[in-house]
Design an enzyme around this catalytic site. Sequence first.
Site, PDB file in Angstrom:
ATOM      1  N   THR A   1     -15.067   2.528  14.847  1.00 34.86           N
ATOM      2  CA  THR A   1     -15.995   3.535  15.374  1.00 34.86           C
ATOM      3  C   THR A   1     -16.593   3.146  16.718  1.00 34.86           C
ATOM      4  O   THR A   1     -17.441   3.871  17.243  1.00 34.86           O
ATOM      5  CB  THR A   1     -17.137   3.773  14.366  1.00 34.86           C
ATOM      6  OG1 THR A   1     -17.743   2.520  14.066  1.00 34.86           O
ATOM      7  CG2 THR A   1     -16.618   4.415  13.096  1.00 34.86           C
TER       8      THR A   1
ATOM      9  N   ILE B   1     -18.928   1.255  19.462  1.00 36.36           N
ATOM     10  CA  ILE B   1     -20.359   0.926  19.412  1.00 36.36           C
ATOM     11  C   ILE B   1     -21.123   2.229  19.211  1.00 36.36           C
ATOM     12  O   ILE B   1     -21.502   2.899  20.151  1.00 36.36           O
ATOM     13  CB  ILE B   1     -20.809   0.182  20.684  1.00 36.36           C
ATOM     14  CG1 ILE B   1     -20.014  -1.115  20.846  1.00 36.36           C
ATOM     15  CG2 ILE B   1     -22.312  -0.124  20.610  1.00 36.36           C
ATOM     16  CD1 ILE B   1     -20.351  -1.912  22.085  1.00 36.36           C
ATOM     17  N   HIS B   2     -21.288   2.600  17.937  1.00 37.87           N
ATOM     18  CA  HIS B   2     -22.010   3.832  17.598  1.00 37.87           C
ATOM     19  C   HIS B   2     -23.468   3.490  17.298  1.00 37.87           C
ATOM     20  O   HIS B   2     -23.920   2.378  17.566  1.00 37.87           O
ATOM     21  CB  HIS B   2     -21.326   4.555  16.431  1.00 37.87           C
ATOM     22  CG  HIS B   2     -21.268   3.740  15.178  1.00 37.87           C
ATOM     23  ND1 HIS B   2     -22.268   3.760  14.241  1.00 37.87           N
ATOM     24  CD2 HIS B   2     -20.338   2.862  14.717  1.00 37.87           C
ATOM     25  CE1 HIS B   2     -21.958   2.937  13.246  1.00 37.87           C
ATOM     26  NE2 HIS B   2     -20.785   2.375  13.518  1.00 37.87           N
ATOM     27  N   ALA B   3     -24.211   4.414  16.768  1.00 41.02           N
ATOM     28  CA  ALA B   3     -25.672   4.295  16.652  1.00 41.02           C
ATOM     29  C   ALA B   3     -26.167   3.033  15.943  1.00 41.02           C
ATOM     30  O   ALA B   3     -27.043   2.338  16.463  1.00 41.02           O
ATOM     31  CB  ALA B   3     -26.244   5.531  15.963  1.00 41.02           C
TER      32      ALA B   3
END
Length: 88
Positions: A12, A14-16
Amino acid sequence: MEKRDFHVVADTGIHARPATLLVQTASKFNSDVNLEYKGKSVNLKSIMGVMSLGVGQGADVTISAEGADEADAINAIEETMKKEGLSE
């Protein structure tokens, strides 16, 4: 100034959630810490800045730190990236 390159392997990117952990880690240090991706550099202590880069899987990023605790900052960020499965 300390700099280190990372290859993002997480599916994914560097998501939230991992971005929040990176920001929290960087914020523990007095040094200026930046994340660079595709020629754009943002303050790694800013969640909005990090999210604005849209770093995905397979991305190559550079993290730099400048200040009295720059080496400690880079090492802590590297540890967080590995612990969270963002890089190898």
